[in-house]
Design an enzyme around this catalytic site. Structure first.
Site, PDB file in Angstrom:
ATOM      1  N   HIS A 261       0.385  -1.007  -0.123  1.00 34.63           N
ATOM      2  CA  HIS A 261       0.239   0.009   0.336  1.00 34.63           C
ATOM      3  C   HIS A 261       1.249   1.335   0.312  1.00 34.63           C
ATOM      4  CE1 HIS A 261      -2.509   2.648   1.509  1.00 34.63           C
ATOM      5  NE2 HIS A 261      -3.601   2.250   1.536  1.00 34.63           N
TER       6      HIS A 261
ATOM      7  N   ASP B  91       2.890  -4.511   8.105  1.00 31.09           N
ATOM      8  CA  ASP B  91       1.769  -3.666   8.165  1.00 31.09           C
ATOM      9  C   ASP B  91       0.920  -4.575   8.404  1.00 31.09           C
ATOM     10  OD1 ASP B  91      -0.472  -2.587   7.146  1.00 31.09           O
ATOM     11  OD2 ASP B  91       0.498  -1.653   5.095  1.00 31.09           O
TER      12      ASP B  91
ATOM     13  N   GLN C 231      -4.375  -5.462   7.245  1.00 26.80           N
ATOM     14  CA  GLN C 231      -5.213  -5.779   6.779  1.00 26.80           C
ATOM     15  C   GLN C 231      -5.721  -7.435   7.054  1.00 26.80           C
ATOM     16  OE1 GLN C 231      -7.576  -5.320   4.343  1.00 26.80           O
ATOM     17  NE2 GLN C 231      -7.006  -3.271   4.130  1.00 26.80           N
TER      18      GLN C 231
ATOM     19  N   LYS D 278     -10.272  -0.472  10.253  1.00 27.94           N
ATOM     20  CA  LYS D 278     -10.360  -1.609   9.925  1.00 27.94           C
ATOM     21  C   LYS D 278     -10.818  -2.271  10.274  1.00 27.94           C
ATOM     22  CE  LYS D 278      -7.124   0.177   6.318  1.00 27.94           C
ATOM     23  NZ  LYS D 278      -8.193   0.349   4.871  1.00 27.94           N
TER      24      LYS D 278
ATOM     25  N   CYS E 192      -4.639   2.518  -3.765  1.00 31.05           N
ATOM     26  CA  CYS E 192      -3.751   2.916  -3.030  1.00 31.05           C
ATOM     27  C   CYS E 192      -2.650   2.105  -3.328  1.00 31.05           C
ATOM     28  CB  CYS E 192      -3.670   3.072  -1.408  1.00 31.05           C
ATOM     29  SG  CYS E 192      -4.989   4.483  -1.579  1.00 31.05           S
TER      30      CYS E 192
HETATM   31  N1  PLP Z   1      -1.886  -0.572   4.804  1.00 29.05           N
HETATM   32  C1  PLP Z   1      -2.702  -1.528   4.059  1.00 29.05           C
HETATM   33  C2  PLP Z   1      -2.146  -2.913   3.862  1.00 29.05           C
HETATM   34  C3  PLP Z   1      -3.952  -0.639   3.966  1.00 29.05           C
HETATM   35  O1  PLP Z   1      -4.737  -1.134   3.638  1.00 29.05           O
HETATM   36  C4  PLP Z   1      -3.963   0.532   4.022  1.00 29.05           C
HETATM   37  C5  PLP Z   1      -5.214   1.161   3.987  1.00 29.05           C
HETATM   38  O2  PLP Z   1      -6.099   0.296   3.027  1.00 29.05           O
HETATM   39  C6  PLP Z   1      -2.926   1.124   5.004  1.00 29.05           C
HETATM   40  C7  PLP Z   1      -1.821   0.532   5.361  1.00 29.05           C
HETATM   41  C8  PLP Z   1      -3.350   2.657   5.102  1.00 29.05           C
HETATM   42  O3  PLP Z   1      -4.626   2.520   6.165  1.00 29.05           O
HETATM   43  P1  PLP Z   1      -4.714   3.980   7.231  1.00 29.05           P
HETATM   44  O4  PLP Z   1      -5.658   4.622   5.881  1.00 29.05           O
HETATM   45  O5  PLP Z   1      -5.986   3.518   7.896  1.00 29.05           O
HETATM   46  O6  PLP Z   1      -3.877   5.104   7.820  1.00 29.05           O
END
Ligand code: PLP
Length: 409
Positions: free
Chosen positions: A126, A203, A206, A229, A367
């Site tokens: 992401h 990270d 998900q 999430k 993203c």
């Molecule tokens: N990393 C992953 C794998 C994600 O799916 C997301 C959000 O979709 C993020 C990071 C970023 O999360 P946030 O926008 O809540 O900071």
């Protein structure tokens, strides 16, 4: 031992938003990967807190401030137990996963990295796990190495190994891909990072709401996720960091609450985690996060994982039968996300038609533009599941996708 069926209908009643109709159809909410809906337990915990206990924390001598502080700090242990961290002071509250990764980049990165050092990421990250490292690259001249993925969307351990070098200082990767649903072999990747003398950042955006997470078993040095999430509110996230590593990191933002003492000549800082929580934090949101963790824990993360696995298998089987359908991401170990494209229609058209049938999915680059480029695509349609996803939701998805086939086919 046979397990009891997952009472999805009963849990759906906990989510007031799911009971509505969209464009005359029952809502099939299949966008949990972007953000999960909130159970009444979370909504009510936040309301109750604001109606009874709310005040600013840490600084007050009055009863409400003390109560609010106790409730806020108690959630640290809730998070600690949920991800099996060793100490509650290893839990830093942030504004989200993005904020948490930036914190690591701006404190650990700026302190311990120098020109020529390498950070290894994967091709399926992401933007939140790409851009903060690129900003360090611009500032310090570090290098970013990218582990490729297989055509199925898997990250192979041998490819991670090949990307490592004595210059590697950090391996930062998604536990689960938000586009492909691939579950990465986190424990093995962390072990490889450590063998190379590097740290590992996982990270968990998900994975956190879809499977049990054990940061100690994984041996992650950093693990990040966002509350929204995990059926909790927006504006709150978590950075887990090993105590010994956090203690060597300087603060990022300066201000109230993160200091031990301030004079115009000199300021000293609190120990972690408070050193990293400058200013008034999202107090009510922390309470909501605690309630969300209590909620999913009562259901059981293993039960949720099993239910979503069943839904994934059901959806994969049904969608595969639709003409012109291609599922993007065929990893053996997948979580509840299905990205797809159709010969007949652009993902945005698919998303719009599905919406007219009450089916909420996401369409776009999610993203993850470098991943899209790697796949030779501009966008995919993505259905993502949660504990409340039912077979009826999937039937509605498939029926609406068949309509796309009829209209464009
Ligand atoms: N990393 C992953 C794998 C994600 O799916 C997301 C959000 O979709 C993020 C990071 C970023 O999360 P946030 O926008 O809540 O900071």
């Amino acid at each position: 031992m046979t397990s009891l069926p997952f009472p999805v209908e009963r849990y759906r009643e906990d989510f007031p938003i799911l009971a509505q109709q969209i464009h005359g159809h029952p809502l099939a909410y299949l966008d949990t990967g972007a953000s999960a809906q909130k159970p009444r337990a979370v909504i009510e915990a936040m309301t109750r807190f604001m109606e009874n206990d709310y005040a600013n924390i840490h600084r007050g001598v009055h009863e409400l401030s003390q109560r609010a502080t106790d409730k806020y700090e108690a959630v640290r242990s809730v998070v600690q137990n949920f991800i099996k961290a060793e100490h509650d002071d290893e839990i830093v509250f942030t504004h989200g996963a993005t904020d948490a990764i930036n914190l690591v980049a701006q404190t650990w990165g700026r302190t311990f990295l120098k020109a020529g050092d390498e950070i290894v990421i994967t091709a399926l990250e992401h933007h939140a796990n790409i851009v903060p490292w690129q900003m360090l690259r611009e500032a310090f001249g570090i290098d970013l190495r990218v582990v490729p993925i297989t055509p199925e969307g898997e990250v192979r351990v041998e490819d991670v190994k090949a990307a490592l070098s004595p210059k590697t200082k950090l391996v930062a990767f998604a536990h689960v891909s938000n586009v492909l649903g691939t579950v990465l072999p986190a424990k093995e990747i962390v072990a490889l990072a450590h063998e190379a003398g590097a740290l590992a950042l996982v990270d968990g955006c998900q994975s956190i709401s879809h499977m049990p997470v054990d940061v100690r078993d994984m041996d992650a040095d950093f693990f990040v996720f966002s509350g929204h999430k995990l059926y909790g509110p927006t504006g709150i996230g978590v950075l887990y960091g090993k105590r010994e590593i956090l203690s060597r990191m300087p603060p990022w933002q300066g201000g109230g609450d993160m200091i031990a003492s301030v004079t115009f000549a000199e300021t000293t800082y609190k120990e972690p985690p408070h050193r990293f929580e400058a200013g008034t934090p999202p107090i009510t949101e922390v309470i909501g996060l605690g309630a969300a963790i209590d909620y999913v824990s009562a259901i059981g993360m293993n039960n949720i994982a099993q239910h979503e696995k069943d839904i994934l298998a059901y959806a994969t089987e049904k969608l595969s039968r639709v003409d012109g359908m291609r599922i993007v991401g065929q990893a053996k170990n997948k979580s509840g996300i299905i990205s797809f494209i159709m010969e007949q229609a652009h993902p945005h058209d698919i998303g719009t038609i599905l919406d007219r049938h009450g089916v909420a999915i996401r369409a776009g680059h999610h993203c993850a533009q470098p991943l899209m480029e790697h796949l030779g695509l501009v966008a995919t349609a993505r259905a993502s599941f949660g504990l409340y996803t039912s077979r009826e939701d999937i039937d509605a998805l498939v029926a609406a996708v068949e309509k796309v086939e009829e209209i464009f086919g």
